[in-house]
Design a protein around this motif. Structure first.
Motif, PDB file in Angstrom:
ATOM      1  N   SER A 138      18.529  41.117  97.927  1.00  0.00           N
ATOM      2  CA  SER A 138      19.212  42.298  98.455  1.00  0.00           C
ATOM      3  C   SER A 138      20.581  42.502  97.815  1.00  0.00           C
ATOM      4  CB  SER A 138      19.378  42.169  99.977  1.00  0.00           C
ATOM      5  OG  SER A 138      20.334  41.159 100.267  1.00  0.00           O
ATOM      6  N   LYS A 139      21.073  43.736  97.923  1.00  0.00           N
ATOM      7  CA  LYS A 139      22.407  44.060  97.406  1.00  0.00           C
ATOM      8  C   LYS A 139      23.456  43.210  98.111  1.00  0.00           C
ATOM      9  CE  LYS A 139      24.654  46.558  94.474  1.00  0.00           C
ATOM     10  NZ  LYS A 139      24.341  47.952  94.132  1.00  0.00           N
ATOM     11  N   LYS A 140      23.240  42.972  99.405  1.00  0.00           N
ATOM     12  CA  LYS A 140      24.182  42.153 100.183  1.00  0.00           C
ATOM     13  C   LYS A 140      24.246  40.727  99.613  1.00  0.00           C
ATOM     14  CE  LYS A 140      24.829  40.523 104.911  1.00  0.00           C
ATOM     15  NZ  LYS A 140      23.911  40.050 105.941  1.00  0.00           N
ATOM     16  N   GLU A 141      23.075  40.169  99.299  1.00  0.00           N
ATOM     17  CA  GLU A 141      23.042  38.813  98.732  1.00  0.00           C
ATOM     18  C   GLU A 141      23.720  38.772  97.362  1.00  0.00           C
ATOM     19  OE1 GLU A 141      18.978  37.593 101.169  1.00  0.00           O
ATOM     20  OE2 GLU A 141      18.825  38.625  99.250  1.00  0.00           O
ATOM     21  N   LEU A 142      23.478  39.818  96.558  1.00  0.00           N
ATOM     22  CA  LEU A 142      24.126  39.868  95.238  1.00  0.00           C
ATOM     23  C   LEU A 142      25.644  39.991  95.392  1.00  0.00           C
ATOM     24  CD1 LEU A 142      21.709  42.118  93.119  1.00  0.00           C
ATOM     25  CD2 LEU A 142      21.942  39.635  93.066  1.00  0.00           C
ATOM     26  N   ASN A 143      26.076  40.806  96.346  1.00  0.00           N
ATOM     27  CA  ASN A 143      27.509  40.951  96.610  1.00  0.00           C
ATOM     28  C   ASN A 143      28.135  39.624  97.020  1.00  0.00           C
ATOM     29  OD1 ASN A 143      28.907  43.466  96.266  1.00  0.00           O
ATOM     30  ND2 ASN A 143      27.393  44.376  97.646  1.00  0.00           N
ATOM     31  N   GLN A 144      27.447  38.897  97.909  1.00  0.00           N
ATOM     32  CA  GLN A 144      27.944  37.590  98.355  1.00  0.00           C
ATOM     33  C   GLN A 144      28.036  36.629  97.174  1.00  0.00           C
ATOM     34  OE1 GLN A 144      24.932  36.734 101.258  1.00  0.00           O
ATOM     35  NE2 GLN A 144      26.114  37.549 102.977  1.00  0.00           N
ATOM     36  N   PHE A 145      27.030  36.704  96.293  1.00  0.00           N
ATOM     37  CA  PHE A 145      27.038  35.835  95.115  1.00  0.00           C
ATOM     38  C   PHE A 145      28.257  36.132  94.237  1.00  0.00           C
ATOM     39  CE2 PHE A 145      26.024  35.421  90.571  1.00  0.00           C
ATOM     40  CZ  PHE A 145      25.949  34.033  90.496  1.00  0.00           C
ATOM     41  N   VAL A 146      28.493  37.412  93.968  1.00  0.00           N
ATOM     42  CA  VAL A 146      29.619  37.803  93.106  1.00  0.00           C
ATOM     43  C   VAL A 146      30.936  37.313  93.708  1.00  0.00           C
ATOM     44  CG1 VAL A 146      30.931  39.778  92.202  1.00  0.00           C
ATOM     45  CG2 VAL A 146      28.430  39.784  92.084  1.00  0.00           C
ATOM     46  N   LYS A 147      31.089  37.507  95.004  1.00  0.00           N
ATOM     47  CA  LYS A 147      32.319  37.104  95.702  1.00  0.00           C
ATOM     48  C   LYS A 147      32.520  35.582  95.599  1.00  0.00           C
ATOM     49  CE  LYS A 147      34.201  37.407 100.417  1.00  0.00           C
ATOM     50  NZ  LYS A 147      33.636  36.179 101.037  1.00  0.00           N
ATOM     51  N   THR A 148      31.440  34.832  95.829  1.00  0.00           N
ATOM     52  CA  THR A 148      31.541  33.369  95.787  1.00  0.00           C
ATOM     53  C   THR A 148      31.759  32.874  94.361  1.00  0.00           C
ATOM     54  OG1 THR A 148      30.028  33.351  97.651  1.00  0.00           O
ATOM     55  CG2 THR A 148      30.407  31.244  96.568  1.00  0.00           C
ATOM     56  N   PHE A 149      31.101  33.537  93.411  1.00  0.00           N
ATOM     57  CA  PHE A 149      31.278  33.155  92.001  1.00  0.00           C
ATOM     58  C   PHE A 149      32.749  33.287  91.608  1.00  0.00           C
ATOM     59  CE2 PHE A 149      30.887  33.295  87.420  1.00  0.00           C
ATOM     60  CZ  PHE A 149      29.872  32.386  87.186  1.00  0.00           C
ATOM     61  N   LYS A 150      33.360  34.367  92.059  1.00  0.00           N
ATOM     62  CA  LYS A 150      34.772  34.619  91.769  1.00  0.00           C
ATOM     63  C   LYS A 150      35.642  33.505  92.370  1.00  0.00           C
ATOM     64  CE  LYS A 150      37.883  38.561  91.820  1.00  0.00           C
ATOM     65  NZ  LYS A 150      37.993  39.978  92.201  1.00  0.00           N
ATOM     66  N   GLU A 151      35.351  33.126  93.611  1.00  0.00           N
ATOM     67  CA  GLU A 151      36.111  32.040  94.270  1.00  0.00           C
ATOM     68  C   GLU A 151      35.980  30.738  93.478  1.00  0.00           C
ATOM     69  OE1 GLU A 151      34.998  33.695  98.726  1.00  0.00           O
ATOM     70  OE2 GLU A 151      34.556  31.580  98.263  1.00  0.00           O
ATOM     71  N   VAL A 152      34.712  30.434  93.105  1.00  0.00           N
ATOM     72  CA  VAL A 152      34.453  29.186  92.387  1.00  0.00           C
ATOM     73  C   VAL A 152      35.194  29.174  91.045  1.00  0.00           C
ATOM     74  CG1 VAL A 152      32.631  27.935  91.147  1.00  0.00           C
ATOM     75  CG2 VAL A 152      32.280  28.615  93.523  1.00  0.00           C
ATOM     76  N   MET A 153      35.170  30.296  90.338  1.00  0.00           N
ATOM     77  CA  MET A 153      35.835  30.357  89.027  1.00  0.00           C
ATOM     78  C   MET A 153      37.341  30.195  89.164  1.00  0.00           C
ATOM     79  SD  MET A 153      33.567  30.388  86.749  1.00  0.00           S
ATOM     80  CE  MET A 153      34.558  30.713  85.286  1.00  0.00           C
ATOM     81  N   SER A 154      37.907  30.727  90.244  1.00  0.00           N
ATOM     82  CA  SER A 154      39.358  30.544  90.383  1.00  0.00           C
ATOM     83  C   SER A 154      39.672  29.106  90.824  1.00  0.00           C
ATOM     84  CB  SER A 154      39.959  31.606  91.314  1.00  0.00           C
ATOM     85  OG  SER A 154      39.873  31.202  92.644  1.00  0.00           O
ATOM     86  N   ASP A 155      38.752  28.460  91.549  1.00  0.00           N
ATOM     87  CA  ASP A 155      38.930  27.036  91.920  1.00  0.00           C
ATOM     88  C   ASP A 155      38.876  26.120  90.696  1.00  0.00           C
ATOM     89  OD1 ASP A 155      39.090  27.831  94.519  1.00  0.00           O
ATOM     90  OD2 ASP A 155      37.105  27.085  95.099  1.00  0.00           O
TER      91      ASP A 155
END
Ligand SMILES: *Cc1c(COP(=O)(O)O)cnc(C)c1O
Length: 389
Positions: free
Chosen positions: A370-387
């Protein structure tokens, strides 16, 4: 039983050909899975491009349930309506009425079948690509262009020449009137979602036609809608001689097909090849249900839109150098060689991905993610990359 209990039992009972899995998955619905500790994940890898409709999809579950309650398996001495219906669907999707289908269970097996089919031309030479992945049986491993997987198992098949993926000049130099087949992935999946230059397949097609060699498209990973097309080569406008599909074909059940197009479909004669489980009524029921669901719900169009969404949103994340692939086969290239750390951090935050090579994260979620799952993935990916940066 927790993840750690299963890990102990795994190492006591299974061979060490795989790295010890850190988690044991026990249930799922759609793109959501749970491990033995009760932790929830968004499955962004889909069993490596396999669960095209995610886990326990109602259309697949009811087709499989209906079939297993009716008839389990028939040998190749008999026919079954499901195998015929799936073959009909696949023939239609190739756009060539002359196409014919051979069923097996895995990608390696259908690539083996392609090697045997190519021998029926009277030639034995094969051209394959460096970095490619075509399976791990002795024949398919001979095609696989990765030394790390090959060296312990030589001697392999003779007469297989590997040329650099994407290099038309070197391929043309290797293809001649003694070449039986050329095998290529439309996008190299295992290597890290590597996309060839625009006219690559077209030029390989021309070289094969000129020399009378079969062009075998290994669409094991890029088939069945994965790239936003039924088979990963379609964007190139070519007509292959042979297409191999597996991974997504069974919608989570073990099923593979070699589809021979045009007059190539007439090369095998009775007795030339076989597979006990090929065209099993239950696995083909799953496949027919999944393909029909994908057609009915116009999922290929959705996959193309999902790709555009991921490209524009993930490319913008700091530390990402490129987002490549097609449809829902996506390689996220990182500026540093930290893909294992990024994959581990994503898993800790509840997202399953694959570190395909030191600087590439591969995702291949269910086509109905779902679009919601993809959105959550993008958001988490961004967090992980900044970590990690
Ligand atoms: C996974 C894969 C294979 C091998 O499939 P198995 O089912 O593991 O034998 C072959 N070719 C490609 C392109 C693949 O991605």
């Amino acid at each position: 039983m927790k993840n750690k209990d299963f890990a102990a039992l795994w190492s006591q009972n299974l061979m060490s050909n795989y790295a010890l899995p850190s988690i044991t998955l026990v249930k799922g619905k759609g793109s959501i899975v749970f491990d033995a500790d009760g932790k929830r994940y968004v499955d962004m890898l889909g069993g490596i491009a396999t669960n095209i409709l995610g886990h326990s999809h109602s259309a697949v579950v009811s087709a499989v349930t209906r079939q297993i309650k009716t008839l389990s398996h028939v040998s190749n001495f008999y026919s079954h309506p499901n195998a015929i219906e799936l073959a009909q669907l696949l023939v239609r999707l190739t756009g060539d009425k002359q196409s014919r289908v051979f069923f097996a269970q895995s990608g390696a097996e259908v690539n083996e079948a392609a090697i045997k089919l190519s021998r029926k031309t009277g030639r034995t030479r094969i051209v394959a690509m460096t970095g490619s992945f075509h399976g791990r049986t002795m024949g398919s491993l001979s095609l696989t262009g990765q030394n790390s997987k090959r060296t312990s198992f030589v001697p392999l098949l003779k007469n297989v020449k590997h040329v650099p993926f994407g290099d038309v000049k070197k391929a043309k130099r290797a293809i001649n009137s003694r070449t039986a087949m050329v095998i290529v992935e439309p996008i190299m999946g295992e290597a890290g979602v590597i996309v060839p230059p625009l006219n690559y397949l077209k030029e390989l097609r021309q070289a094969c036609t000129k020399n009378g060699a079969l062009l075998v498209i290994d669409a094991v990973q890029t088939g069945i809608g994965r790239t936003g097309q039924w088979f990963g080569y379609e964007h190139s406008g070519i007509k292959p001689d042979v297409i191999t599909v597996a991974k997504g074909l069974g919608a989570g059940l073990p099923l593979a097909a070699m589809i021979a197009v045009g007059k190539t479909s007439q090369l095998f004669e009775p007795g030339d090849h076989g597979s006990t489980f090929g065209g099993n009524p239950v696995t083909t029921a799953a496949s027919v249900a999944a393909i029909k669901w994908i057609e009915k719900n116009k999922i290929l169009i959705k996959c193309k839109a999902d790709f555009r969404f991921l490209v524009s949103n993930v490319s913008a994340i700091s530390g990402v150098s490129e987002v490549r692939g097609a449809g829902l086969l996506v390689g996220i290239a990182l500026q540093k060689n930290i893909s294992s750390e990024v994959a581990a951090a994503l898993q800790a935050k509840g997202f399953l991905v694959n570190a395909a090579n030191p600087n590439t994260i591969r995702i291949a979620p269910a086509l109905n993610v779902s679009k919601k799952e993809l959105n959550q993935f993008v958001k988490t990916f961004k967090e992980v990359m900044s970590d990690v940066n």
